[in-house]
Design an enzyme around this catalytic site. Structure first.
Site, PDB file in Angstrom:
ATOM      1  N   CYS A   1     -20.029 -14.357  20.910  1.00 36.96           N
ATOM      2  CA  CYS A   1     -20.982 -14.174  22.006  1.00 36.96           C
ATOM      3  C   CYS A   1     -22.382 -14.623  21.582  1.00 36.96           C
ATOM      4  O   CYS A   1     -23.111 -15.250  22.339  1.00 36.96           O
ATOM      5  CB  CYS A   1     -21.045 -12.701  22.393  1.00 36.96           C
ATOM      6  SG  CYS A   1     -20.388 -12.349  24.024  1.00 36.96           S
TER       7      CYS A   1
ATOM      8  N   CYS B   1       0.684   4.067  -1.162  1.00 35.42           N
ATOM      9  CA  CYS B   1      -0.149   5.268  -1.095  1.00 35.42           C
ATOM     10  C   CYS B   1      -0.243   5.822   0.323  1.00 35.42           C
ATOM     11  O   CYS B   1      -0.015   7.005   0.549  1.00 35.42           O
ATOM     12  CB  CYS B   1      -1.558   4.969  -1.611  1.00 35.42           C
ATOM     13  SG  CYS B   1      -1.654   4.764  -3.401  1.00 35.42           S
ATOM     14  N   HIS B   2      -0.601   4.962   1.273  1.00 33.79           N
ATOM     15  CA  HIS B   2      -1.013   5.454   2.588  1.00 33.79           C
ATOM     16  C   HIS B   2       0.135   5.730   3.548  1.00 33.79           C
ATOM     17  O   HIS B   2      -0.064   6.303   4.604  1.00 33.79           O
ATOM     18  CB  HIS B   2      -2.020   4.482   3.202  1.00 33.79           C
ATOM     19  CG  HIS B   2      -3.293   4.408   2.423  1.00 33.79           C
ATOM     20  ND1 HIS B   2      -4.180   5.461   2.347  1.00 33.79           N
ATOM     21  CD2 HIS B   2      -3.812   3.428   1.638  1.00 33.79           C
ATOM     22  CE1 HIS B   2      -5.199   5.128   1.567  1.00 33.79           C
ATOM     23  NE2 HIS B   2      -4.994   3.897   1.119  1.00 33.79           N
TER      24      HIS B   2
ATOM     25  N   CYS C   1     -10.289  -1.085  -1.421  1.00 36.72           N
ATOM     26  CA  CYS C   1      -8.939  -0.645  -1.788  1.00 36.72           C
ATOM     27  C   CYS C   1      -8.239  -1.691  -2.650  1.00 36.72           C
ATOM     28  O   CYS C   1      -7.582  -1.353  -3.630  1.00 36.72           O
ATOM     29  CB  CYS C   1      -8.101  -0.388  -0.542  1.00 36.72           C
ATOM     30  SG  CYS C   1      -8.134   1.311   0.025  1.00 36.72           S
TER      31      CYS C   1
END
Lengths: 158, 262, 106, 131
Positions: B115, B181-182, B223
């Protein structure tokens, strides 16, 4: 995992009550146990005798990063024209610079209470001292456990 | 899904239809939980505080940028879109999304910069710059409380599949995937710290560790470096793809921007 | 000028203790962080915060690097009469940032 | 049988020390605790006063008593490259460099621990006796 649901309202009294529950925040006898914090206190208050009490320190029992540790200090004072709290000074005994801030209550302050956020470089004692209008100095301290973040070795870079 | 069946359907010339159905039939492997629920009470209270949440400083700065007419075209965001509170409501829930102009999936930051280039005649705000974080925070905050709902079918399908593959790919000297891990260990602890699901519904976030706002891509890079993997640049297609997968993975979670995390 | 946010109630009764909140966008660089080259980033902080009202001081702070980024304070003002509540932050480089909000006392 | 080599390895472990210098348990403790080295406490409970309760991870099994459960050879195999026992394990290989993806440049081709650090760590873990 420790239940931390009450942590924001943690007061000295709450801390003592919570000891049996194995909470990792301890109220301990005030001790300026290292030279730099002792020096910082002397620089601020000279050698005025200090007494325990009158101050309530609210801190979380455990901080996951020491970068934003919420702190509320309340001093027991009527805040009348003759009986007032002049200033409150906060120290952290293991921070590289133990003096955290000096708070002054002016004539337009209604109560001797404030909240802010502080930094803690690791597990240590937070010490609050209050100087009253009669010149007396009061103190309280609590220990805050700062856990080391999982990937903390990246902290400097990011 | 049977690969032979895929091949047969492709030969039958209905692959496009099939791909759409296939993608939209996917469901996340676990019930999404916001990072908020993995934070301590103090962190949650800071996020919930409609005054003290530091991220609101960036949202307010974003409003200043929204209204700024001192751009090459003389047209502020508001000149075309009007009030951000109404015009931008729900927009952030749909990003990353396929852009016909770019002919690939772009995220909200990139849409804002598109934009800026095309409507305002300005150059991009650099990724992770204060103005880009601020305007992204403003736009995202207008969707607060609305569930994420990205499209992963049609032209976004390839991007989604790449993001999904990224999520499950082990990497770095520590040889760990995002999922290790997540997904596998959300709720367990690394040292004293609880592991979240790595959901991104609160981004840009105010992160206590950083002491400032950061984007999803800064978090991805952080991470990646934590597992000693070479990070990708912020704004890279790899991270946009991962962001799309992440938004889909937390499809029902409500936008929390500006969230506060440890 | 850094972004600030202040919160003062619109109205109060004379004698009330009124909660005041203030926050300023500032990194409060503590001098202990390293940049990507491994060099310490110098201290860069807000040094003073003051809130005044009705001709007197309400609350003031001498800040040190031990306070968090984007320093935040809340405290209580004693409402006496209608007038502006004034806020002032001083950066170590001397930059002054101000904000003000009217309090109507009934 | 497909699993046979792995199982044989599991029983045997790696008997041969990686260095001529015997492991030192004191140095090994630092390897276990230090977050730049072994960083074991990120995933395991280690019964040492340096790590207060609640400051250790719980992804892997507690290391309490591990010195009574596993031999030096078995520990060595698990530290050097645990994927030889379980290809799906989350535990990194501390003394192997093969099979990795997109390792950060500064770590490329390097092992997480040195041979001596592995031996020191084994010596320390063997001091953790009990059930």
């Amino acid at each position: 995992m420790t239940d931390q649901s009450d942590s924001a309202n943690w007061s000295r009294r709450g801390v003592l009550a919570g000891l049996g529950a194995g909470v990792m925040l301890l109220a301990m006898p005030v001790r300026a146990d290292d030279a730099s914090v002792a020096q910082a206190i002397t620089d601020t208050f000279g050698h005025t005798p200090r007494r325990d009490g009158k101050i309530t320190l609210k801190l979380p029992p455990l901080a996951e990063t020491g970068n934003t540790v919420p702190l509320t200090v309340t001093v027991d004072s009527p805040m009348s024209n003759t009986e007032r709290v002049k200033r409150v000074v906060v120290f952290a005994n293991r921070n590289p610079r133990p003096l955290i801030a000096i708070m002054t209550f002016g004539p337009k302050a209604a109560t001797a209470e404030f909240s802010t956020n502080m930094r803690l470089s690791g597990t240590q004692d937070v010490i609050a001292m209050a100087e009253l209008s009669d010149g007396s100095v009061w103190q309280t301290q609590v220990r805050v456990l700062v856990t080391v973040g999982a990937c903390d070795t990246l902290q400097l870079r990011y | 899904m049977n690969r032979a069946l895929v091949a047969i359907l492709a030969c039958a010339g209905i692959v496009a239809t099939f791909a759409a159905v296939f993608a939209s039939d996917q469901v996340p492997t676990q019930k999404p939980i916001s990072g908020y629920d993995f934070m301590t009470t103090e962190v949650q209270q800071l996020q919930d505080d409609d005054f003290a949440n530091p991220g609101l400083l960036w949202v307010e700065e974003g409003q200043t940028i929204w209204d700024d007419t001192k751009v090459a075209s003389g047209k502020s965001c508001a000149s075309c879109h009007g009030d951000a509170a109404t015009a931008m409501r729900g927009v952030a829930t749909r990003y990353p999304a396929y852009s016909a102009e770019a002919d690939h999936v772009i995220n909200l930051e990139q849409q804002i910069n598109q934009c800026r280039r095309e409507r305002q005649g300005e150059s991009d705000f650099p990724y992770e710059s204060e103005p880009l974080l601020s305007i992204t925070a403003l736009v995202s905050a207008q969707s607060k409380g609305l569930p994420q709902s990205v499209a992963i079918v049609g032209p976004a399908a390839e991007s989604f599949e790449r993001g999904k593959a990224f999520f499950y790919q082990r990497r770095g000297q520590l040889n760990l995937s995002c999922a290790n891990c997540h997904e596998q260990h959300a709720g367990d602890h690394l040292r004293g710290e609880s592991i979240s699901q790595g959901q991104v519904n609160g981004f840009p976030i105010y992160r206590a560790l950083w002491q400032t706002m950061g984007s999803t891509h800064r978090m991805f890079a952080w991470c990646n470096e934590a597992v000693r993997a070479e990070p990708y640049p912020a704004g890279s297609q790899e991270y946009v793809d991962l962001e799309l997968f992440e938004r889909w993975r937390g499809q029902v979670l409500k936008i929390e921007t500006p969230a506060v995390r440890r | 000028m850094p972004n600030t946010r202040i919160r003062v109630p619109k109205t109060a009764k004379a004698g009330d203790a009124v909660e005041i909140r203030a926050i300023i966008q500032h990194p409060m660089e503590n001098g202990f962080r390293l940049d990507s080259q491994g060099t310490a980033i110098p201290v860069e902080i807000i040094t003073d915060f003051t809130c005044t009202y009705d001709g007197g001081e309400v609350f003031s702070v001498k800040l040190e690097p031990g306070l968090s980024a984007n320093p935040y304070f809340s405290f209580y003002l004693k409402a006496t009469k209608s007038g502006p509540v004034d806020f002032r932050w001083v950066d170590q480089d001397g930059t002054i940032t101000t904000a003000t909000e009217q309090l109507d006392v009934t | 049988m497909l699993l046979a080599p792995g199982m044989a390895l599991a029983q045997a472990g790696i008997a041969q020390p990686l260095t001529d210098v015997p492991g030192d348990a004191t140095r090994g403790k630092a390897v276990a605790v230090n977050s730049d080295l072994g960083n074991c406490s990120i995933c395991h409970h280690i019964p040492v006063p340096e790590i207060p309760d609640g400051a250790n991870g719980d992804i892997g099994p507690p290391l309490d008593g591990v010195g009574s459960r596993l031999t030096a050879a078995e520990l060595r195999q698990r530290i050097v490259n645990p994927t030889t026992l379980d290809p799906n394990t989350l535990m990194p290989a501390y003394f192997a460099t093969e099979g990795l993806t997109r390792v950060q440049t500064k770590y490329a081709g390097k092992t997480i621990l040195t041979a001596q650090q592995v031996e020191d760590l084994i010596a320390f873990l063997l001091t953790l006796k009990g059930n």
